[in-house]
Design a protein around this motif. Structure first.
Motif, short mmCIF file in Angstrom:
data_model
loop_
_atom_site.label_atom_id
_atom_site.label_comp_id
_atom_site.label_asym_id
_atom_site.label_seq_id
_atom_site.Cartn_x
_atom_site.Cartn_y
_atom_site.Cartn_z
N ALA B 113 37.35 34.85 28.46
CA ALA B 113 38.61 34.84 29.20
C ALA B 113 38.35 34.84 30.70
O ALA B 113 39.04 34.18 31.47
CB ALA B 113 39.46 36.04 28.81
N ASN B 114 37.32 35.58 31.12
CA ASN B 114 37.00 35.60 32.55
C ASN B 114 36.52 34.24 33.03
O ASN B 114 36.67 33.90 34.19
CB ASN B 114 35.88 36.62 32.82
CG ASN B 114 36.40 38.03 32.78
OD1 ASN B 114 37.60 38.25 32.86
ND2 ASN B 114 35.51 38.98 32.64
N ASN B 115 35.89 33.52 32.12
CA ASN B 115 35.29 32.25 32.53
C ASN B 115 36.23 31.08 32.29
O ASN B 115 35.83 29.94 32.49
CB ASN B 115 33.97 32.04 31.79
CG ASN B 115 33.00 31.22 32.60
OD1 ASN B 115 33.17 31.08 33.81
ND2 ASN B 115 31.98 30.69 31.96
N ARG B 121 43.40 32.36 27.73
CA ARG B 121 42.89 33.17 26.63
C ARG B 121 43.58 34.51 26.65
O ARG B 121 43.83 35.09 27.70
CB ARG B 121 41.38 33.32 26.75
CG ARG B 121 40.68 32.01 26.47
CD ARG B 121 39.20 32.13 26.52
NE ARG B 121 38.61 31.12 25.66
CZ ARG B 121 38.26 31.35 24.40
NH1 ARG B 121 38.40 32.56 23.88
NH2 ARG B 121 37.76 30.39 23.67
#
Lengths: 430, 225, 164
Positions: B113-115, B121
């Motif tokens: 999700a961070n990426n 996401r």
């Protein structure tokens, strides 16, 4: 029995009420942290206040912070060992113990932060019913390998020079301690073959552990810089994190030494000379840190790339500005003034600087992780973050745990390596 | 490149000129994919789950404001940034080019999700809940996700599977099916005759955050002034 | 049988070792016991070591095994990676590096245990009880040599010579 032995074995005997008065409340804090974690496991990771888009926050900040603290020992004692700096001798074990305990604590956070912490072992490659191997391409797998290696390595690095001391202790101790020391001494007799092997192993280990320590914090940095998030995707992160880690590691070491000195009455052994040397190292790292911080932020600001500027703005003049500027004051201005001016440099100012540096370095990790996540590329997904009581409890508990583990270690083993402190003089080469 | 390559390569085209921002796609997605319904407190925290959302961007100064709607869902990137960072292969590319999420493998590191530059996401912070009587209308083809796993748009993979097994034509994800303005088109990018392939060749077609090189399989047809 | 000579000074101990070596006692028959490490100058009582070699070799071995392991596991369950290779050397390089280091760490520890004799003492020789600050030289000799050895030890400046 000579003086050194008497002085350094004294703290191992008996338990004062003061010791218990510190140990017991801190153990309760640790217990509270465990309860908070249990609550989180039961209810779901949502009891931590992370949310979209800030998927990582306090736990990852704590993770990076504690892994950073762990660089106290290995790096410092390994560097000092390799350069044969004689003044290191009363310092090394105190530093190496910090490493092992900080790593144990830091290594817990990747597990604590998992959504399904109970299956963390799915990252370990073993033949399993899922018929699936882990993805070694993931920086999190690099982390797993790096931190396990580092923990094993630094435990051995702490244990090796402890063997001669426990062998000595085994002769004099009584009861269960005698049994423990005897087991740990591995049958050490003090023969020259053993001494030779020990010295050789320590030399090699110092080199290896140095390489591992640098790589560990670089890999921790790469957890962030491998992602394409604004201001994370930066080549400077590897060395920046390593410098920050050594910086906070030295601060932790100065604090630990100051406490040991006072509580165990080791003023003769941990002298102002040692604090002066460490304070100078701290000052050096502070300057290096500010150099990296300027490099990181100046390039982003000058480049003026919109997505990165959103994060930069949030850091330096937006929501997170108070934390950012507190960090700069704590990490640079206070140590620079207190330790840079020779007249002001003393044990007290070294302690004060160490405290501010620890605060500053914790904030630095917060400043690196949270603003980037709260300002993702698409403005529609922007968010904010503030911690919950669970996150704060677990964070506070780790500090208590560190002190508890350290106190227990200092009660069981001499915190200053006795055999290294008084070796036979060197003979000139024939 | 490993694994077998399928004949299909699913993609989508969204005409921003047609999108009215009515959010029918969001509602349809909720019903089709058993998305949890957040309570107001959790929604205020930013924990509401919408596999597709309609982003609104405003242009101009008041009162001459122009609103741009953009439905954002998982872009099903060919080179998805979320994939390599998952340590347990919970997210990976399936043979049809779909970026799939295997809930049972997910341990919840949230790195994916961070990426994700599109922020599409969503994480299950708690076990999902539905206010009465919504729990009675779950889609039996879609699993319920437990606490601690990541989830995201699947291009309604359950419909794709069913169409492949039963040979049904007119395959559409829920969002496309429910779009009253017919702004969304779904189809096989490998079939040059398909509408989505033709729209992807349209001069208005762009890919979102194209400069990141993620090679999305969702094409946006930009608005014409 | 074993004889021991206790010394206060390192120079005296070194003298005794050199004298005994001249009498034909090899380094295997001589052991120095002390509470702190005693560093003799080179050439007096050298203990050649293969530790560096072993460490480098096992680091390379671990590295190679890890490369094979990673490659095997990724092909063992081949996932469609969307154009990316199944096995990528550079993006798994950190894993190889760390495991190589783990090999180096473990081998240096194990080799330390081996070389120091801590894990291969089959028929334990008697160990003298050494006071702090004393250097004790233990000599492995036959019954006939006892007299010569005792004499050499005493001449070199031993404060005490005794049978173990």
């Amino acid at each position: 029995m000579d003086d050194v032995r008497r002085d350094l074995w004294r703290p191992l005997q008996g338990t004062s009420w003061r010791y218990l008065a510190v140990l017991l409340p801190l153990s309760m804090v640790t217990l509270w942290g465990l309860i908070a974690w249990g609550y989180q496991l039961d209810r779901g990771i949502g009891v931590a206040n992370i949310r979209r888009p800030v998927f990582w926050a306090f736990y990852l900040v704590d993770f990076v912070f504690w892994i950073g603290i762990s660089h106290a020992g290995t790096l410092i004692s390994a560097i000092l060992r390799l350069t044969e700096a004689e003044w290191r001798k009363p310092v090394t074990r105190a530093a190496e113990a910090i490493t092992v305990f900080a790593l144990m604590i830091g290594g817990m956070f990747p597990i604590i932060h998992l959504g399904r912490a109970w299956i963390f072992y799915w990252l370990i490659p073993y033949p399993n019913t899922r018929l699936l191997w882990p993805n070694f391409r993931s920086p999190l797998m690099w982390d797993l390998c790096a931190i396990s290696t580092y923990l094993i390595g630094s435990s051995i690095f702490l244990f090796l020079p402890l063997i001669p001391d426990v062998a000595q202790l085994a002769r004099h101790a009584k009861g269960w301690r005698r049994w423990v020391y005897r087991k740990l001494a591995l049958g050490w007799t003090g023969s020259d073959r053993e001494w030779h092997a020990l010295e050789r192993a320590m030399k090699l280990m110092a080199g290896i552990i140095l390489a591992v320590a640098v790589s560990v914090h670089t890999v921790v940095a790469w957890d962030f810089s491998m992602a394409i998030a604004p201001m994370w995707h930066s080549t400077i992160f590897g060395p920046y994190f390593v410098v920050g880690a050594i910086f906070s590691g030295i601060a932790a070491l100065i604090l630990a030494m100051a406490v040991i000195r006072r509580t165990m009455h080791l003023e003769q052994y941990l002298t102002p000379h040692h604090f002066n040397n460490l304070a100078k190292l701290l000052l050096l790292m502070s300057l290096l840190w500010v150099y990296f911080t300027v490099s990181e932020n100046l390039t982003v600001w000058y480049g003026n790339e919109p997505k990165e500027m959103m994060v930069f703005g949030a850091r330096t003049r937006g929501t997170f500005a108070p934390y950012f500027w507190t960090m700069v004051v704590c990490n640079f201005f206070i140590p620079f003034v207190l330790l840079g001016i020779r007249k002001l440099r003393s044990i007290q100012t070294a302690i004060i600087s160490s405290v501010t540096v620890l605060i500053g370095m914790w904030l630095e990790r917060f400043i690196i992780i949270v603003p980037t996540l709260s300002r993702p590329r698409l403005a529609a997904a922007w968010g904010s973050y503030s911690p919950s009581w669970v996150e704060i409890s677990i964070t506070v508990a780790t500090f208590a745990t560190m002190v508890v583990l350290y106190l227990m270690f200092a009660k069981l083993f001499p915190i200053i390596s006795i055999w290294e402190f008084k070796p036979h003089d060197r003979v000139p080469e024939r | 490149m490993g694994g077998k390559v399928s004949e299909h390569r699913w993609g989508m085209a969204i005409d921003l000129d047609r999108c009215t921002g009515c959010q029918a796609c969001v509602a349809a997605c909720h019903a089709e994919n058993n998305l949890p319904v957040s309570n107001p407190e959790q929604a205020a925290l930013g924990r509401a789950v919408h596999w597709i959302r309609v982003d609104r961007y405003y242009e101009g100064e008041f009162p001459n404001i122009r609103v741009k709607h953009r439905p954002v869902l998982c872009q099903q990137c060919d080179e998805a940034p979320c994939e390599p960072v998952c340590p347990v292969y919970a997210t990976y590319k399936n043979p049809e080019g779909l970026n799939v999420q295997v809930y049972n493998r997910c341990v919840g590191t949230r790195y994916c999700a961070n990426n994700c530059p599109y922020s599409v996401r969503f994480f299950n912070w708690f076990d999902p809940e539905w206010p009465e009587p919504l729990q009675l209308q779950h889609n039996p083809d879609v699993s319920i996700r437990e606490s601690g796993v990541m989830e995201k748009c699947t291009f309604c993979i359950q419909r794709i599977k069913r169409a492949e097994e039963e040979g049904a034509n007119n395959l559409q994800p829920a969002c496309v099916q429910s779009c009253p303005a017919e702004a969304m088109v779904f189809g096989d990018l490998n079939d040059p005759e398909s509408k989505v392939s033709q729209l992807a060749e349209n001069s208005r077609a762009t890919q979102f955050l194209e400069e990141l090189g993620t090679k999305p399989k969702v094409f946006y047809l930009e608005r014409v002034k | 049988m074993y004889l021991k000579g206790e010394f206060r000074e390192k120079e005296a101990a070194a003298r005794a070792i050199l004298d005994l070596k001249a009498q034909g006692f090899g380094p295997d028959a001589l052991d120095v016991f002390s509470n702190e490490p005693v560093e003799f100058a080179a050439g007096i009582l050298d203990r050649p070591s293969r530790m560096s070699l072993v460490v480098v070799a096992s680091a390379l071995t671990f590295c190679l095994l890890t490369i094979l392991f990673v490659r095997f596991t990724q092909y063992n369950y081949p996932l469609v990676t969307g154009g990316m290779p199944l096995f990528s050397f550079w993006s798994t390089g950190v894993v190889f590096y760390e495991l190589a280091m783990l090999g180096a760490i473990l081998s240096s520890f194990i080799w330390f245990l081996w070389e120091s004799g801590l894990i291969r003492r089959k028929n334990p020789a008697p160990v003298p009880n050494v006071e702090p600050g004393v250097i004790c030289l233990r000599v492995h000799c036959t019954g006939e040599q006892e007299e010569i050895v005792s004499q050499q030890l005493a001449e070199a400046g031993a404060i005490e010579v005794a049978k173990l």
